[in-house]
Design a protein around this motif. Structure first.
Motif, PDB file in Angstrom:
ATOM      1  N   LEU A  54       0.819  -1.203   0.000  1.00 26.99           N
ATOM      2  CA  LEU A  54       0.000   0.000   0.000  1.00 26.99           C
ATOM      3  C   LEU A  54       0.856   1.257   0.000  1.00 26.99           C
ATOM      4  N   PRO A  55       0.334   2.368  -0.491  1.00 23.63           N
ATOM      5  CA  PRO A  55       1.111   3.613  -0.499  1.00 23.63           C
ATOM      6  C   PRO A  55       1.643   4.017   0.868  1.00 23.63           C
ATOM      7  N   ALA A 272      -4.689  10.765   0.125  1.00 22.61           N
ATOM      8  CA  ALA A 272      -4.345  11.305   1.444  1.00 22.61           C
ATOM      9  C   ALA A 272      -2.912  11.817   1.468  1.00 22.61           C
ATOM     10  N   VAL A 273      -2.003  11.071   0.864  1.00 20.47           N
ATOM     11  CA  VAL A 273      -0.602  11.505   0.806  1.00 20.47           C
ATOM     12  C   VAL A 273      -0.488  12.818   0.043  1.00 20.47           C
ATOM     13  N   ARG A 275      -2.806  15.109  -0.298  1.00 23.04           N
ATOM     14  CA  ARG A 275      -3.431  16.188   0.484  1.00 23.04           C
ATOM     15  C   ARG A 275      -2.537  16.656   1.621  1.00 23.04           C
ATOM     16  N   GLU A 276      -1.803  15.726   2.219  1.00 23.74           N
ATOM     17  CA  GLU A 276      -0.998  16.050   3.403  1.00 23.74           C
ATOM     18  C   GLU A 276       0.477  15.785   3.113  1.00 23.74           C
ATOM     19  N   ARG A 277       0.935  16.350   2.012  1.00 27.34           N
ATOM     20  CA  ARG A 277       2.287  16.091   1.526  1.00 27.34           C
ATOM     21  C   ARG A 277       3.347  16.430   2.560  1.00 27.34           C
ATOM     22  N   SER A 278       3.197  17.562   3.215  1.00 27.93           N
ATOM     23  CA  SER A 278       4.206  17.981   4.185  1.00 27.93           C
ATOM     24  C   SER A 278       4.310  16.985   5.339  1.00 27.93           C
ATOM     25  N   TYR A 279       3.164  16.530   5.823  1.00 27.52           N
ATOM     26  CA  TYR A 279       3.158  15.581   6.937  1.00 27.52           C
ATOM     27  C   TYR A 279       3.850  14.280   6.547  1.00 27.52           C
ATOM     28  N   PHE A 280       3.510  13.757   5.377  1.00 27.83           N
ATOM     29  CA  PHE A 280       4.101  12.487   4.956  1.00 27.83           C
ATOM     30  C   PHE A 280       5.579  12.642   4.609  1.00 27.83           C
TER      31      PHE A 280
END
Length: 301
Positions: A54-55, A272-273, A275-280
Motif C-alpha cells: 500500500l502507499p 491522502a498523501v 493532500r498532506e504532503r508535508s506531513y508524509f
C-alpha cells in the motif's frame, strides 16, 4: 510496531521496543491460537500477499528494516549492559525476510492458511522470521532481576537509551495522524461503490455454501471462534471455523474481493498523501534518519 493490527501502523520508537516481543502484524484479529493449539508452520505467503503493498507502507518501517534497527539496538545495549556489569547476547537477524504486514489486512485470503489456522492469526503467520521472537524470549528468560532492570527500566534502562540514540537528529515522528488515517481509509474503502457491490457478490457466494454472514468481518468476528473451548483443527468448533474460513477465501477469490478492496484503499491512500504532503514528507524523513542512525551503529561509525 504494533503486533496486532495492520490498520494501526507502527511508531518508529515503539517499533524498537516491540521487537523484543514479537514481529509481524495483522488486522484486528486475535493472535491467540487457542489454549492448546500446537505451534504450526505457516504456509509460505502467496504472490497475492506479497503484492499487497500500500502507499502508506513506504512511510513506516518494514519487517526487514525492523531487523536492521534491532541489530543496531542490540549492539548499543550490549555496550551499555557491559558498562553496568551485565552481559547482553546479540542475535543474528535474517538477511532477508518477506514483508507480511498486510497478510491479514483483509482477513484470511490464503486457502492453505484457512485450512491450517482458520481465522486465528499466530506468530507463524504474521512473521516471516518468528524464530527471532523465540530467541528474544529465551534471552530474556536468562536475565537476572538486576539485568532486567538495567535493560528495561522505563527511564534509564539500556533499551531506553538505545532508542533515544537511534531516534536522535529527527529519527522519531508522531504517528497519531498516520494511525488515524490508516484505519479510517480502510473503513472508507469498504464503503466505496465497487467494493460494496463486490461484498454483495461475496455474501451471495457464501450463502450458496450455507453461510449467512453479511461481510468477511462478520465471519471473523463470530464468537464461536474466540471462546476458550475453541481448539482450531481439533474440536467441532475448530472444524466449523476452518470450514467457514475456507469458504470465505474461496468466495473472495471467486469475486475478486481482495483486489477490489486493495485497489480502492490504495487510491484513497494516494489521495491522502497528496493532500498532506508535508506531513508524509516528515514521516519519510524521520524513517530515513532512524535507519541511517541504525546503519551507522552497525558500521561502527
Amino acid at each position: 510496531m504494533t503486533p496486532h493490527r495492520a490498520a494501526s501502523p507502527r511508531l518508529l520508537a515503539a517499533a524498537l521496543m516491540a521487537l523484543l516481543l514479537t514481529t509481524g502484524c495483522s488486522t484486528g484479529e486475535s493472535t491467540d491460537a487457542g489454549p492448546t493449539a500446537p505451534k504450526q508452520t505457516a504456509p509460505k505467503p502467496t504472490a497475492e500477499v506479497l503484492g499487497l503493498v500500500l502507499p502508506f507502507d513506504a512511510y513506516e518501517i518494514s519487517h526487514q528494516e525492523s531487523f536492521t534497527v534491532a541489530k543496531a539496538r542490540d549492539l548499543l545495549m550490549r555496550n551499555c549492559m557491559r558498562r553496568r556489569g551485565h552481559e547482553w547476547k546479540t542475535l543474528d537477524y535474517p538477511a532477508h525476510v518477506d514483508d507480511l504486514r498486510n497478510r491479514r489486512r483483509y482477513g484470511v485470503i490464503e486457502i492453505e492458511v484457512a485450512r491450517n489456522f482458520g481465522y486465528h492469526a499466530t506468530p507463524e503467520i504474521l512473521s516471516a522470521a518468528d524464530d527471532v521472537t523465540d530467541r528474544r524470549k529465551e534471552r530474556d528468560e536468562h536475565l537476572g532481576s538486576d539485568a532486567v532492570r538495567a535493560a528495561y527500566d522505563e527511564k534509564n534502562g539500556c533499551g531506553y537509551q538505545a532508542n533515544d540514540f537511534l531516534e536522535r537528529d529527527g529519527g522519531s515522528a508522531d504517528y497519531d495522524r498516520f494511525n488515524e488515517l490508516s484505519s479510517k481509509l480502510l473503513t472508507e474503502a469498504k464503503k466505496q461503490p465497487e467494493v460494496v457491490g463486490t461484498l454483495r457478490d461475496w455474501q451471495s457466494c457464501m450463502r450458496k455454501k450455507g453461510f449467512t454472514y453479511r461481510t468477511p468481518d462478520d465471519a471473523i468476528a463470530d464468537r464461536r471462534w474466540w471462546t476458550e473451548k475453541s481448539d482450531t483443527g481439533k474440536s467441532d468448533t475448530g472444524k466449523s471455523e476452518i470450514a467457514t474460513a475456507v469458504a470465505d477465501v474461496q468466495c473472495k477469490e471467486q469475486t475478486s474481493l481482495v483486489k477490489t478492496l486493495y485497489t480502492a484503499e490504495s487510491r484513497l491512500q494516494r489521495q491522502a498523501v497528496a493532500r498532506e504532503r508535508s506531513y508524509f514528507d516528515g514521516l519519510a524523513a524521520a524513517k530515513a534518519r532512524n535507519l541511517r542512525n541504525a546503519r551507522d551503529v552497525i558500521d561502527g561509525r
